[in-house]
Design an enzyme around this catalytic site. Sequence first.
Site, PDB file in Angstrom:
ATOM      1  N   GLU A 104       0.829  -0.894   0.371  1.00 45.43           N
ATOM      2  CA  GLU A 104       0.210  -0.353   0.265  1.00 45.43           C
ATOM      3  C   GLU A 104       0.606   1.804   0.187  1.00 45.43           C
ATOM      4  O   GLU A 104       2.183   1.317   0.601  1.00 45.43           O
ATOM      5  CB  GLU A 104      -1.069   0.628   1.243  1.00 45.43           C
ATOM      6  CG  GLU A 104      -1.459  -1.124   1.358  1.00 45.43           C
ATOM      7  CD  GLU A 104      -1.075  -2.410   1.868  1.00 45.43           C
ATOM      8  OE1 GLU A 104       0.088  -2.234   2.553  1.00 45.43           O
ATOM      9  OE2 GLU A 104      -2.370  -3.343   2.431  1.00 45.43           O
ATOM     10  N   TYR A 116       7.450   2.522  -7.790  1.00 48.90           N
ATOM     11  CA  TYR A 116       7.112   1.097  -7.150  1.00 48.90           C
ATOM     12  C   TYR A 116       6.343   0.543  -9.097  1.00 48.90           C
ATOM     13  O   TYR A 116       6.617  -0.343  -9.510  1.00 48.90           O
ATOM     14  CB  TYR A 116       5.515   1.147  -6.705  1.00 48.90           C
ATOM     15  CG  TYR A 116       5.601   1.345  -5.347  1.00 48.90           C
ATOM     16  CD1 TYR A 116       7.275   0.843  -4.735  1.00 48.90           C
ATOM     17  CD2 TYR A 116       5.013   1.969  -4.471  1.00 48.90           C
ATOM     18  CE1 TYR A 116       7.431   0.654  -3.656  1.00 48.90           C
ATOM     19  CE2 TYR A 116       5.485   2.368  -3.585  1.00 48.90           C
ATOM     20  CZ  TYR A 116       6.617   1.667  -3.050  1.00 48.90           C
ATOM     21  OH  TYR A 116       7.213   1.713  -1.283  1.00 48.90           O
TER      22      TYR A 116
END
Length: 149
Positions: A104, A116
């Site tokens: 997350e 990411y």
Amino acid sequence: MSLHFTQATSTDLDAIVRLDSSAFEFPWSRADFEGSLKIGHSFLLLKDDETLLGVAVSMQIFDEAELLTIAVDPSYQGQGYGKLLLNELLARLARNGAQRLFLEVRVSNTRAHSLYLGAGFEEISRRKGYYPTRDGREDAIVMEKLLSI
């Protein structure tokens, strides 16, 4: 400069807590890190000689893993250490049989989000009001990466 990766032990906790506290407005507590280490989560440290540059904490259950937290000391950010740490974590998890990694990230953490995405993660959902902020809560973007050896 002698960059190397190592697993954390309890003697690293003070440095890990200092790094996390300097990197995040809402850091983990010492008790959070102690508990995580005690139950066997993986603590991957990136060091330059004895200087702690970054830490990644993850857990793996069978073929799935979750990145619980990753941080680079603010004085070393923007130099590629986060990418280096993440790539090493991905390689180690894949070698250990993990087929996917979840994480997350705060909606407002655009640097981490870009890291990411660049590493091949995909957004799979959102968690409303997951993270605390100074004036309320903010959403988490849930991301996943399929791993291969």
